[in-house]
Write a protein that holds these residues in place. Structure first.
Motif, PDB file in Angstrom:
ATOM      1  N   GLY A  64       5.099   2.226 -32.235  1.00  0.00           N
ATOM      2  CA  GLY A  64       6.231   3.140 -32.004  1.00  0.00           C
ATOM      3  C   GLY A  64       6.641   3.056 -30.555  1.00  0.00           C
ATOM      4  O   GLY A  64       6.195   2.165 -29.686  1.00  0.00           O
ATOM      5  N   GLU A  65       7.550   3.876 -30.180  1.00  0.00           N
ATOM      6  CA  GLU A  65       8.133   4.085 -28.836  1.00  0.00           C
ATOM      7  C   GLU A  65       6.924   4.012 -27.641  1.00  0.00           C
ATOM      8  O   GLU A  65       6.895   3.265 -26.667  1.00  0.00           O
ATOM      9  CB  GLU A  65       9.170   4.893 -28.638  1.00  0.00           C
ATOM     10  N   ASN A  66       6.153   4.933 -27.964  1.00  0.00           N
ATOM     11  CA  ASN A  66       5.020   5.359 -27.110  1.00  0.00           C
ATOM     12  C   ASN A  66       3.662   5.577 -28.092  1.00  0.00           C
ATOM     13  O   ASN A  66       2.904   6.566 -27.338  1.00  0.00           O
ATOM     14  CB  ASN A  66       5.642   6.674 -26.203  1.00  0.00           C
TER      15      ASN A  66
ATOM     16  N   GLN B 161       5.213  16.647 -31.778  1.00  0.00           N
ATOM     17  CA  GLN B 161       5.747  16.782 -33.087  1.00  0.00           C
ATOM     18  C   GLN B 161       6.717  15.660 -33.500  1.00  0.00           C
ATOM     19  O   GLN B 161       6.639  15.135 -34.878  1.00  0.00           O
ATOM     20  CB  GLN B 161       6.166  18.090 -33.544  1.00  0.00           C
ATOM     21  N   LYS B 162       7.425  15.190 -32.678  1.00  0.00           N
ATOM     22  CA  LYS B 162       8.419  14.263 -32.718  1.00  0.00           C
ATOM     23  C   LYS B 162       7.560  12.731 -33.284  1.00  0.00           C
ATOM     24  O   LYS B 162       7.970  12.095 -34.202  1.00  0.00           O
ATOM     25  CB  LYS B 162       9.110  13.579 -31.715  1.00  0.00           C
ATOM     26  N   ILE B 163       6.662  12.638 -32.697  1.00  0.00           N
ATOM     27  CA  ILE B 163       5.566  11.527 -33.016  1.00  0.00           C
ATOM     28  C   ILE B 163       4.877  11.749 -34.407  1.00  0.00           C
ATOM     29  O   ILE B 163       4.901  10.674 -35.121  1.00  0.00           O
ATOM     30  CB  ILE B 163       4.485  11.197 -31.863  1.00  0.00           C
TER      31      ILE B 163
ATOM     32  N   THR C 205      -6.987   9.096 -31.118  1.00  0.00           N
ATOM     33  CA  THR C 205      -8.150   8.357 -30.280  1.00  0.00           C
ATOM     34  C   THR C 205      -7.635   7.911 -28.747  1.00  0.00           C
ATOM     35  O   THR C 205      -6.479   8.224 -28.481  1.00  0.00           O
ATOM     36  CB  THR C 205      -8.664   7.333 -31.198  1.00  0.00           C
ATOM     37  N   GLY C 206      -8.553   7.459 -28.313  1.00  0.00           N
ATOM     38  CA  GLY C 206      -8.033   6.840 -26.940  1.00  0.00           C
ATOM     39  C   GLY C 206      -8.232   7.798 -25.545  1.00  0.00           C
ATOM     40  O   GLY C 206      -8.548   8.839 -25.673  1.00  0.00           O
ATOM     41  N   SER C 207      -7.424   7.593 -24.622  1.00  0.00           N
ATOM     42  CA  SER C 207      -7.522   8.642 -23.448  1.00  0.00           C
ATOM     43  C   SER C 207      -6.574   9.787 -23.800  1.00  0.00           C
ATOM     44  O   SER C 207      -7.121  10.868 -22.968  1.00  0.00           O
ATOM     45  CB  SER C 207      -6.934   7.879 -22.244  1.00  0.00           C
ATOM     46  N   ARG C 208      -5.773   9.786 -24.495  1.00  0.00           N
ATOM     47  CA  ARG C 208      -5.051  11.306 -24.949  1.00  0.00           C
ATOM     48  C   ARG C 208      -6.165  12.165 -25.581  1.00  0.00           C
ATOM     49  O   ARG C 208      -6.013  13.313 -25.444  1.00  0.00           O
ATOM     50  CB  ARG C 208      -3.942  11.041 -25.966  1.00  0.00           C
ATOM     51  N   LEU C 209      -7.123  11.404 -26.348  1.00  0.00           N
ATOM     52  CA  LEU C 209      -7.955  12.454 -26.716  1.00  0.00           C
ATOM     53  C   LEU C 209      -9.022  12.975 -26.142  1.00  0.00           C
ATOM     54  O   LEU C 209      -9.401  14.007 -26.037  1.00  0.00           O
ATOM     55  CB  LEU C 209      -8.789  11.367 -27.978  1.00  0.00           C
TER      56      LEU C 209
ATOM     57  N   SER D 264       0.638   7.278 -20.172  1.00  0.00           N
ATOM     58  CA  SER D 264      -0.504   6.636 -21.217  1.00  0.00           C
ATOM     59  C   SER D 264       0.367   6.976 -22.856  1.00  0.00           C
ATOM     60  O   SER D 264       0.894   7.888 -22.998  1.00  0.00           O
ATOM     61  CB  SER D 264      -1.757   7.440 -21.345  1.00  0.00           C
ATOM     62  N   ASP D 265      -0.010   6.043 -23.508  1.00  0.00           N
ATOM     63  CA  ASP D 265       0.899   5.817 -24.970  1.00  0.00           C
ATOM     64  C   ASP D 265      -0.415   6.596 -25.900  1.00  0.00           C
ATOM     65  O   ASP D 265      -1.405   7.301 -25.227  1.00  0.00           O
ATOM     66  CB  ASP D 265       0.625   4.565 -25.515  1.00  0.00           C
ATOM     67  N   TYR D 266       0.028   7.262 -26.898  1.00  0.00           N
ATOM     68  CA  TYR D 266      -0.715   7.996 -27.819  1.00  0.00           C
ATOM     69  C   TYR D 266      -1.406   6.939 -28.829  1.00  0.00           C
ATOM     70  O   TYR D 266      -0.565   5.958 -29.523  1.00  0.00           O
ATOM     71  CB  TYR D 266       0.272   9.076 -28.522  1.00  0.00           C
ATOM     72  N   ASP D 267      -2.479   6.845 -29.195  1.00  0.00           N
ATOM     73  CA  ASP D 267      -3.280   5.804 -29.931  1.00  0.00           C
ATOM     74  C   ASP D 267      -3.713   6.837 -31.133  1.00  0.00           C
ATOM     75  O   ASP D 267      -4.303   7.833 -30.953  1.00  0.00           O
ATOM     76  CB  ASP D 267      -4.189   5.022 -29.167  1.00  0.00           C
ATOM     77  N   PHE D 268      -3.853   6.312 -32.246  1.00  0.00           N
ATOM     78  CA  PHE D 268      -4.109   6.908 -33.306  1.00  0.00           C
ATOM     79  C   PHE D 268      -5.208   6.063 -34.480  1.00  0.00           C
ATOM     80  O   PHE D 268      -4.803   4.913 -34.520  1.00  0.00           O
ATOM     81  CB  PHE D 268      -3.084   7.273 -34.302  1.00  0.00           C
TER      82      PHE D 268
END
Length: 254
Positions: A66-68, A7-9, A26-30, A38-42
């Protein structure tokens, strides 16, 4: 499938983009093929005010970091042009509900999710052709003397090549694409590449591996899907697109 984001992101992104309409992971987190670092991509879609809309001063691909996490930001009108292109890496984001949806766009976002399996079939031949193009691009970047920069690697190129093949084959065979988007630890690859146990083993192979390449035989995968693509009839149906566009707000009145 629901993939959670801290939620912070989400709060940070809402502060950075106050006119946010929809936010998709999107990306590997999805696809659940990420590692702990891994970063979070959106993909973010924004809504313009009336003045910006009329003057065409709209967001056409700005990047926020952002930071990650990293965000590709577009005006909401661009969502439909991206859908029409049936790009596999874009279509896959709708197999998860949005991380954030403004109240004006909950009907649109829910319709996208409920019809997720139909998005690629609006122009199935183009989707499969895009997968063929992705495989060809990956093949061009796989060689013993290739130097990868940033987060690139031999394994990731091969991983993305197989992903494109699986997506294309699924749409060609009219099977559920969702089973190809999400790869779990106990999910094995199709018969064409059954000599390799799991997706993540391939993705985590950093250095050029000739034996692995021989087992997967990416040239054969490319030729196989290309042949199927060339035999497909040119047939597109964008009735679903019309339904998605209907009653979707495209600007906010000042």
């Amino acid at each position: 499938m629901k993939v959670l984001v801290p939620q912070k992101i989400v709060n940070d992104i809402e502060e950075k983009i106050p006119n946010l309409a929809l936010l998709y992971l999107t990306g590997s987190r999805l696809t659940k093929t990420n590692n702990l670092n891994s970063d979070y991509d959106f993909y973010a879609f924004t809504i313009s005010n009336k003045k910006d809309f009329v003057l065409s001063d709209r967001n056409k691909g700005k990047t926020y970091k952002g930071e990650n996490y990293e965000i590709k930001c577009f005006d909401i009108t661009h969502l439909f042009s991206l859908l029409k292109k049936t790009n596999p890496n874009f279509i896959e984001i709708f197999f998860n509900r949005p991380v954030f949806a403004d109240s004006y766009f909950t009907i649109l976002s829910e319709s996208l999710y409920q019809h997720r399996e139909l998005l690629s079939s609006m122009d199935a031949r183009h989707f499969v052709g895009s997968c063929v193009g992705m495989i060809k691009s990956n093949l061009s970047r796989i060689s013993p003397d290739k130097v990868y920069h940033g987060s690139g690697s031999f394994g990731k190129e091969l991983f993305n090549l197989i992903k494109a093949y699986r997506y294309g084959l699924s749409v060609y065979n009219n099977t559920f694409l969702e089973s190809k988007v999400y790869v779990r630890d106990n999910t094995f690859l199709e018969n064409e590449i059954s000599n390799i146990a799991r997706y993540m083993y391939i993705k985590n192979t950093d250095s050029y591996d000739e034996e692995l390449l021989h087992l997967i035989d990416p040239e054969r995968l490319y030729n196989n899907l290309k042949e199927k693509y060339e035999g497909m009839e040119i047939e597109a149906n964008f009735e679903l697109m019309d339904d998605l566009i209907h009653n979707t707000p495209i600007f906010i009145q000042d």
